[in-house]
Motif scaffolding. Structure first.
Motif: not given
Length: 123
Positions: A47-55
């Motif tokens: 998964a990937i957060s909207w910010s892209g910082l959390n995967t």
């Protein structure tokens, strides 16, 4: 939000595939990939957060799969390398209403689902 997954196909073990999930509609959501093999329950892949910082990744794919997103294209990708026969499944992309860096690894947290794309890995 409508999701269109693509990129599945037949690949030999050790090979690579890149799945894409194009989203239409509004923006502002985390994205995830899940998979379901015959006779098994749907399981989280990445998964990937909207910010892209959390995967976050499932342990079974860490180091082999990479999730990324292109906000300009409203598309999320799953690059899969070193594929194994046990990776064979229908892969689903999903979207979760979530801005920022939060992202869930649980299927019921996702609000929208794509139709799935089949990945077949031959040994």
């Amino acid at each position: 939000v409508q999701l269109q997954a693509s990129g599945g196909g037949l690949v030999q073990a050790g090979g690579s595939l890149r799945l894409s999930c194009a989203a239409s509609g509004r923006t502002g959501y985390a994205m995830g990939w899940f998979r379901q093999a015959p006779g098994k329950e749907r399981e989280f892949v990445a998964a990937i957060s909207w910010s892209g910082l959390n995967t976050p990744y499932a342990d079974s794919v860490k180091g082999r799969f990479t999730i990324s997103r292109d906000k300009a294209k409203n598309t999320v990708y799953l690059q899969m390398t070193s594929l194994k026969p046990e990776d064979m499944a229908v892969y689903y992309c999903a979207a979760q209403d979530s801005y920022g860096s939060y992202v869930s690894t649980v299927a019921f947290s996702y609000n929208y689902w794509g139709q799935g794309t089949l990945v077949t890995v031959s040994s």
